[in-house]
Design a protein around this motif. Structure first.
Motif, PDB file in Angstrom:
ATOM      1  N   TYR A 179       0.808  -1.218   0.000  1.00 13.87           N
ATOM      2  CA  TYR A 179       0.000   0.000   0.000  1.00 13.87           C
ATOM      3  C   TYR A 179       0.843   1.272   0.000  1.00 13.87           C
ATOM      4  O   TYR A 179       0.303   2.373   0.180  1.00 13.87           O
ATOM      5  CB  TYR A 179      -0.934   0.007   1.215  1.00 13.87           C
ATOM      6  CG  TYR A 179      -0.223   0.217   2.523  1.00 13.87           C
ATOM      7  CD1 TYR A 179      -0.225   1.471   3.141  1.00 13.87           C
ATOM      8  CD2 TYR A 179       0.469  -0.821   3.139  1.00 13.87           C
ATOM      9  CE1 TYR A 179       0.449   1.679   4.339  1.00 13.87           C
ATOM     10  CE2 TYR A 179       1.136  -0.630   4.321  1.00 13.87           C
ATOM     11  CZ  TYR A 179       1.123   0.620   4.917  1.00 13.87           C
ATOM     12  OH  TYR A 179       1.795   0.821   6.102  1.00 13.87           O
ATOM     13  N   ASN A 202      -1.865   0.330  -3.984  1.00 10.13           N
ATOM     14  CA  ASN A 202      -2.517   1.629  -3.802  1.00 10.13           C
ATOM     15  C   ASN A 202      -2.456   2.424  -5.097  1.00 10.13           C
ATOM     16  O   ASN A 202      -1.432   2.477  -5.769  1.00 10.13           O
ATOM     17  CB  ASN A 202      -1.836   2.419  -2.679  1.00 10.13           C
ATOM     18  CG  ASN A 202      -0.325   2.505  -2.854  1.00 10.13           C
ATOM     19  OD1 ASN A 202       0.344   1.479  -2.976  1.00 10.13           O
ATOM     20  ND2 ASN A 202       0.215   3.719  -2.859  1.00 10.13           N
ATOM     21  N   ARG A 229      -7.088   1.714  -1.406  1.00  4.65           N
ATOM     22  CA  ARG A 229      -6.997   3.144  -1.127  1.00  4.65           C
ATOM     23  C   ARG A 229      -7.316   4.004  -2.371  1.00  4.65           C
ATOM     24  O   ARG A 229      -6.604   4.963  -2.684  1.00  4.65           O
ATOM     25  CB  ARG A 229      -5.612   3.490  -0.590  1.00  4.65           C
ATOM     26  CG  ARG A 229      -5.221   2.686   0.638  1.00  4.65           C
ATOM     27  CD  ARG A 229      -3.911   3.141   1.221  1.00  4.65           C
ATOM     28  NE  ARG A 229      -4.077   4.428   1.878  1.00  4.65           N
ATOM     29  CZ  ARG A 229      -3.063   5.145   2.359  1.00  4.65           C
ATOM     30  NH1 ARG A 229      -1.822   4.701   2.222  1.00  4.65           N
ATOM     31  NH2 ARG A 229      -3.279   6.298   2.947  1.00  4.65           N
TER      32      ARG A 229
END
Length: 310
Positions: A179, A202, A229
């Motif tokens: 991420y 992400n 995200r």
């Protein structure tokens, strides 16, 4: 008192109605999404390794599904699950890292007759600990389609186990996740050297580093991409929410900032599915709507993306 022949599903439905009132869920928005789902189904994209069609909007379970064992909480989350299915979605992503989320997700999915695509992760070090953790995830979730190495933790140890589980038919897909751009060098090396079905990474309008190497490499290597995200970091969605939608939002079929951000992520051809996390059925309906209609190409975002994050 419940009738003797009442099913667990019926009880969840009644509890959902109670929760909708108690939690002030936007019932009209949810009903509209379910009605619209009969006319406009969510888009799908193929998983490169199998060509399985995967709906482009899923649901992450971090925070939102980590709830106490309380009927009203489960009823509210049953509405989230039902809303995603009604819109044509099926992807749920979890992890042992997410507290009670695996147990809650498994219980909710067991109460529905819909077919879910279930993804979770192994998040520990050592082969024996990894096997024990994955066995627990299988018990909690009922079944796992995609097992991922969470944030590349001890990936050299876990990937051989995941490949064996896939060969044995215990899971269908193998993947890795991260991420943060700081891990992209290692992530890229794993994608180059290992046979993967999925990578989770992400990617958002204010977090576009994956465009440079990770997303093109996924396309070249035939690796499906789950986007975590998608609403970015640093309060991007909240900041945008204080501004009116630009006139061009209508051109891409977006009626909210969350839909703008999801459609941005899905405008990249390497992206297979986005998994924004939510425990709110109204938000789930709004997110799912971003998966319908056509998607503009990358040229559309030239200039527009930069203007939005300034």
């Amino acid at each position: 008192m419940d009738a003797p022949d009442d099913s667990g599903r019926a009880r969840l439905i009644r509890q959902t109605l109670i929760a909708a009132i108690a939690l002030s869920l936007p019932a009209r928005r949810i009903a509209q999404a379910k009605s619209a789902s009969h006319e406009t189904r969510m888009n799908t994209r193929p998983v490169p390794s199998t060509q399985e069609a995967l709906p482009v909007i899923g649901c992450g379970t971090w925070i939102g599904f980590d709830v106490p064992d309380e009927p009203i909480r489960f009823a509210a989350l049953a509405a989230v699950v039902d809303t995603l299915f009604a819109a044509g979605g099926s992807v749920f992503d979890s992890s042992p890292m997410y507290g009670r989320s695996e147990a809650v997700t498994g219980r909710l999915l067991a109460a529905t007759q819909r077919k879910a695509f279930v993804a979770t992760k192994v998040w520990t070090s050592g082969r024996a600990a990894g096997v024990e953790q994955m066995e627990q995830s299988m018990r909690l979730l009922g079944k796992v389609d995609l097992m991922q190495v969470h944030n590349l933790l001890d990936w050299k140890t876990h990937l051989p186990t995941l490949r064996q589980w896939k060969a044995d038919g215990r899971i269908r897909y193998v993947g890795v996740t991260h991420y943060t751009p700081g891990a992209y060098r290692e992530l890229e090396a794993v994608m180059q050297d290992e046979q993967l079905d999925f990578v989770q990474v992400n990617y958002a309008l204010d977090d576009r580093a994956a465009e440079r190497r990770i997303l093109p490499l996924a396309a070249d290597r035939g690796i499906a991409v789950l986007v975590n995200r998608p609403f970015g970091g640093g309060g991007l969605l909240k900041r945008l929410g204080e501004r009116p939608l630009p006139p061009w939002a209508a051109e891409i079929g977006a009626t909210s900032w969350s839909q703008v951000l999801l459609k941005f992520a899905l405008s990249h051809p390497a992206v297979t599915c986005t998994i924004p996390g939510t425990g709110n059925a109204g938000h789930m309906a709004e997110n799912a709507a971003a998966g319908t209609g056509s998607f503009v190409d990358r040229k559309f975002w030239n200039g527009r993306a930069d203007d939005l994050v300034r």
